[in-house]
Structures are given as C-alpha cells and as structure tokens.
Design an enzyme around this catalytic site. Structure first.
Site, PDB file in Angstrom:
ATOM      1  CG  ASP A 111     -29.045 -14.238 -28.492  1.00  0.00           C
ATOM      2  OD1 ASP A 111     -28.427 -14.078 -29.562  1.00  0.00           O
ATOM      3  OD2 ASP A 111     -28.491 -14.259 -27.375  1.00  0.00           O
ATOM      4  CG  ASP A 213     -25.042 -15.733 -32.162  1.00  0.00           C
ATOM      5  OD1 ASP A 213     -24.452 -15.663 -31.076  1.00  0.00           O
ATOM      6  OD2 ASP A 213     -24.756 -16.574 -33.040  1.00  0.00           O
ATOM      7  CD  GLU A 282     -21.063 -12.799 -30.580  1.00  0.00           C
ATOM      8  OE1 GLU A 282     -20.255 -13.365 -29.831  1.00  0.00           O
ATOM      9  OE2 GLU A 282     -21.737 -13.409 -31.421  1.00  0.00           O
ATOM     10  CG  HIS A 342     -23.372 -16.447 -23.544  1.00  0.00           C
ATOM     11  ND1 HIS A 342     -23.562 -15.148 -23.971  1.00  0.00           N
ATOM     12  CD2 HIS A 342     -23.366 -17.202 -24.653  1.00  0.00           C
ATOM     13  CE1 HIS A 342     -23.681 -15.140 -25.283  1.00  0.00           C
ATOM     14  NE2 HIS A 342     -23.565 -16.363 -25.731  1.00  0.00           N
ATOM     15  CG  ASP A 343     -19.757 -16.477 -25.942  1.00  0.00           C
ATOM     16  OD1 ASP A 343     -20.266 -17.602 -25.764  1.00  0.00           O
ATOM     17  OD2 ASP A 343     -20.183 -15.669 -26.794  1.00  0.00           O
TER      18      ASP A 343
HETATM   19  C1  NOJ Z   1     -21.728 -16.287 -30.309  1.00  0.00           C
HETATM   20  C2  NOJ Z   1     -22.444 -16.699 -29.070  1.00  0.00           C
HETATM   21  O1  NOJ Z   1     -22.282 -15.698 -28.096  1.00  0.00           O
HETATM   22  C3  NOJ Z   1     -21.871 -18.034 -28.673  1.00  0.00           C
HETATM   23  O2  NOJ Z   1     -22.298 -18.434 -27.412  1.00  0.00           O
HETATM   24  C4  NOJ Z   1     -22.254 -19.036 -29.733  1.00  0.00           C
HETATM   25  O3  NOJ Z   1     -21.654 -20.270 -29.420  1.00  0.00           O
HETATM   26  C5  NOJ Z   1     -21.777 -18.572 -31.107  1.00  0.00           C
HETATM   27  N1  NOJ Z   1     -22.063 -17.191 -31.351  1.00  0.00           N
HETATM   28  C6  NOJ Z   1     -22.424 -19.376 -32.189  1.00  0.00           C
HETATM   29  O4  NOJ Z   1     -23.765 -19.022 -32.315  1.00  0.00           O
END
Ligand code: NOJ
Ligand code: CA
Length: 540
Positions: A111, A213, A282, A342-343
């Site tokens: 990442d 990210d 992302e 993970h989100d």
């Molecule tokens: C996206 C990430 O996937 C998430 O887990 C994170 O909290 C936010 N960006 C902030 O970095």
C-alpha cells in the site's frame, strides 16, 4: 454454441505478469501473529507464504499498510513512509518476506498512502510548529473564513468538517479523513519529490507494485472552493453520513491529478526493465471519469473497479456491470474485479454463502485481474463486534459504519484463537461456524477453500481464462449470466452462472472443469443443468 455479443479483447502485447495475476489482499494485523502479541505481523505473513503459493495458488500479495504509524486508522496514518512499524516487525523482516515470496513465484504489492500522512509524521510536526517553518506548505493550511469558522464546506469522509483549527498558529489544516491524517500538499514540488522518493525506496527493496490509497484525493481545487450541496442523493447511494450530502467537485480528483499520476508511472517505469512494476489505485468513481485514470496507458496500470461490490444480484445486473466496465476501457487498458476488501462488509454476509461461491467463480473467470480478499477463500463472515470492543475510528464516530467486522483474524484452525495467535487477538475472532477455517476446509473437498483452489488451478491452466477475450453469451434463460473466454490460439472456456433461485437447463456440451457444486464436474452432452445459485466453468 450460443450467439454472442461483440467481443472485448485488446490485450496489449507483450502482456505483463499483472495482467494474468490473481492478487490476494492481506490485512497484516489479521493474517498471522508470529510473536504472540495478538496482532498479525510480517514474519507471520512469511510463515504462511507456502499456503498462499502452494495450497491456494495465488500469484501476488497486496499487503495493507505496515508503515510506522500511531494506528489512528490502523496504518493508513503513516508516520514514516520508509520504515516498518515495530508492531509488524522491521525492514529486515520485510526483506525476508520479499525474498521468500519471490522464491515461491509470488509478487509483492504494498500500500502507498499519498493523500495524507499521520499528524505524528515529522513533516507535519514541523509544519504545525510555526507559520514560518519551511515545511509549513507541505500540508494545506488556511485562514478561517472571513466571518470565522472553517475555510470552506468540505467534510471528512469519516464525518465532521475536513478542517481542524490549530490554536497555536491560528489556521486550519485540511484532512480528507481523520484529523490525525492531515492531507499533504502535492502542489508543493518538495512534497512531490519526497513522496516519489519513498516509492523508489520500496522499489529498490524489490516490491513489484503499489496499491495507491484514496489516490484521486491528492489533487484538489487550487482555489479551495466550497462543494455544491446535493439536495437529493441518488437512490441506492451508499450512506456515508455527512459526506454524501455534497457533490465532491472540488475536494478531490482535480484534473491536475492526471499529470501527477504520469509522474508516478514514470518512476515505476524507471524500475520496469526486468519486470513491470505495477500500480492499482483506489478510485471510487464511475464510468469515463473512472477510466480516465488509465490515462493513455501512462497513468495507473489499473484503477480499482468497485462496481461488483454492491448490486441487486441479478444476471442482468452482473452482465450490465461487466459490460459497462468493458465499454469504458481505453484502448489497451486491462480490467480488474474486486468482491471485498478491508472497507466492505464480507461477501459471504453481503450476498450469502451460496452466492459467495458463485461470486468467487465469477471473480476468477471474468476478463481482468481479480483481487481476492483474505478469508474470502473460506467464506469468512462479517463478525459482530460488540460496541465496547470496536476499534475502527469510523465506527466509533458514526455507529454502523465501522469496518472491524471484515478485519478479523484469518481462521487457520478451530482453536479458540483461530490458530492465528497464542493469545486473544486484537479483534476477537471465533466464528460460531466451526467450518470456516483453513484446517477444516482442507479436509472437506466440498469447501469454499477447495472451490477457490480448484478455480485458481483451472485458471492457471487456461490461457483463455487468464488473458483471453470476453464475450457475453446471448439467448439463455433470463436468470443466467454466461460468457465465453477465448485465447488467441482458439482455446475456449464458457462460464454459466444462474442468479435465480430455480433450476435451469442451458444448451451446452463439453466438460465441466469447476463448479459451485463438485458433483457437477465431468462431461456434459447437450444440456447443462444449473440449480439455483449455481455456476460452472465448461470447456466446450
Ligand atoms: C481508504 C482505505 O481503504 C481505508 O481503509 C482508509 O481508512 C482510508 N483510505 C484513509 O486512508
Ligand atoms: Ca505479532
């Protein structure tokens, strides 16, 4: 053979490892704990590389952040971009991990968090110390609005204003996420140079690529204009609280971002003589706006495609979603698919166990690079974490939006601590369903793990599935989404997915190579019978 829609091909030649790779995402806190502190670490990952390469059979790992961090957002708040947090180990552990992974033929993607650092990063500590500090302009500092209060109406993704007032210097700083995650000022050339230097640092250590990210946040409106207010959110919008009340016109994705990504790409290309070093971003956007992040094959290798995460789970939806992705791809660009991360709520919980099996079959057979989220190969479900044990800052701030449930330790065994640790893990694990662990599923040929392994094996042995073209098949029952994959040498595979609850018969002949139910494998002469929520991969 069923009639088909126009084909989608255009694989750029020569193709690179990431075109045909299956990426496995590891949340390092939760993969394997090597030293009995209840938190996963790098040595833990290294100890399980054989599982990934040998048992499962994926091609690359993406490891979520393991940088030095106060863990306000579990590593997405980076206090040192060129070191490892002691919780996870040390740089030497990372080098061992890379060497062993490469020895097993696995690529390592890490990442990279360009939009914001931690408020504890030395750069921000300096920046905050005085208006005259040389690093003041490394972050975004603004005077209060003329009548007082925040400089504009931007809000943080995690709720509340995106601005925090600093008493000492009398200005606000910008944070698109937590106040502990101040946004870097990418318009300052010194920031750009320092951050691109951190990419080089990891490339020198041998990493094969980066997951970027929240990367389209890195460029904002240079005039910091307020966002328009959205009076009527679209039906089906994902409720992120405050954040969804605005059109995010000015606080992210300014067109200058494309210039920046071309520079990022140039750095990766510097290191790509021997093998392509890869980037996946992302980017939560859609359609052509999303596709623009491929650039002219000179920006990100791929922006993540999140269209499969949420939908009404019908054949028409799946077909439309794939079609819409294929339709916006620029020439030579390569698609990708994601079912969890993970989100997001775990797929087995979002769609149910049967659909999770079908979804995995679809993920691993569509045209494009799939990313498999750790634990989804076991059908791990969303854990119900009691409020007093919740860790995710988002969930603590906005109940219901917490992400802990999809971040629980991988279940290796049915032991009380899941074979993950010798002590109670940082997030209590224990799934009530004793079968959702590696040990139990290896012993059960009908398990999700064996299905995933089989699909990966079939994919590995089929150029059509790895890099062939994609054509949707026409003229089938309404509940069926089916497609043909075909390699340049003519090798062909067809995939049939019954999204409905009732059995269907589809005209097909050949051999079923893999299916959601193991007893479907074998020869098919004339018709393929698919029960409700079944899918099959067939070699005609
Ligand atoms: C996206 C990430 O996937 C998430 O887990 C994170 O909290 C936010 N960006 C902030 O970095
Ligand atoms: Ca540990």
């Amino acid at each position: 053979m069923c009639p088909t829609t126009p084909d989608h091909s255009g694989l750029p030649l020569p193709y690179e490892w990431w075109h045909e790779a299956v990426i496995y995402q590891i949340y390092p806190r939760s993969f394997m704990d090597s030293n009995g502190d209840g938190i996963g670490d790098l040595a833990g990952i290294t100890s399980k590389l054989d599982y990934l390469a040998g048992v499962l059979g994926v091609d690359a790992l993406w490891i979520s952040p393991f940088y030095t961090s106060p863990m306000a957002d579990f590593g997405y708040d980076v206090a040192d971009y060129v070191d490892v947090d002691p919780i996870f180990g040390a740089l030497a552990d990372f080098s061992v991990l890379v060497e062993r992974a490469h020895g097993l033929g696995l690529k390592v993607v890490i990442d990279w968090v360009p939009n914001h650092s931690s408020s504890k990063h030395a750069w921000f500590v300096e920046s905050r110390s005085s208006r005259r500090n040389p690093r003041r302009d490394w972050y975004v500092w603004k005077d209060p609005a003329p009548g007082g209060g925040e400089p504009n109406n931007w809000v943080s993704v995690f709720g509340g204003p995106a601005w925090t007032y600093d008493d000492r210097t009398g200005q606000y700083y910008l944070h698109s996420f937590l106040a502990e995650q101040p946004d870097l000022n990418w318009r300052n050339p010194a920031v750009k140079e320092a951050m691109l230097g951190t990419l080089r640092f990891w490339l020198e250590l041998g990493v094969d690529g980066f997951r970027l990210d929240a990367c389209h946040f890195a460029m904002k409106d240079p005039d910091y204009r307020s966002n328009p207010v959205l009076e009527h959110p679209e039906p089906g919008y994902k409720d992120m609280g405050d954040y969804d009340r605005f059109v995010h016109l000015h606080d992210r994705g300014h067109p200058d971002i494309h210039m920046l990504f071309r520079e990022v790409r140039a750095v990766l290309d510097e290191y790509s003589a021997e093998r392509s070093r890869f980037s996946v971003g992302e980017i939560h956007l859609e359609g052509e706006e999303w596709a623009a992040y491929y650039g002219d094959n000179d920006e990100l290798h791929m922006p993540y495609f999140f269209g499969m995460l949420h939908g009404d789970w019908t054949a028409a939806w799946a077909r439309r979603t794939v079609g819409s992705l294929e339709a916006v791809l620029p020439p030579g660009a390569w698609p990708n698919y994601v079912l969890g991360n993970h989100d997001e709520v775990r797929i087995a919980t979002r769609y149910g166990d049967r659909r999770a099996r079908m979804a995995t079959l679809m993920l691993l057979t569509l045209r494009g690079t799939p990313t498999l989220y750790y634990g989804d190969e076991l059908g791990m479900v969303q854990a119900d974490i009691p409020p007093e044990e919740q860790q995710d800052p988002w969930g603590r701030r906005q109940p219901g939006l917490g992400r802990d449930g999809c971040r629980t330790p991988l279940q290796w065994t049915a032991d009380p601590y899941g074979g993950f640790s010798t002590v109670r893990p940082w997030l209590a694990t224990v799934d009530p369903d004793a079968d959702r662990n590696v040990e139990a599923q290896l012993a059960d040929p009908d398990s999700m793990l064996h299905l995933t392994r089989r699909l990966l094996e079939v994919r590995k042995g089929s150029e059509a599935l790895r890099i062939g073209d994609y054509q949707a098949l026409e003229g089938l029952p309404e509940t069926v989404f089916a497609y043909r994959r075909r390699a340049a040498d003519g090798e062909t595979v067809c995939v049939y997915l019954n999204f409905g609850g009732e059995p269907v018969r589809v005209p097909a002949a050949g051999e079923v190579l893999a299916a959601t139910r193991r007893d479907m494998a074998g020869p098919v002469g004339g018709f393929l019978l698919l029960d409700g929520l079944d899918g099959a991969v067939l070699r005609p």
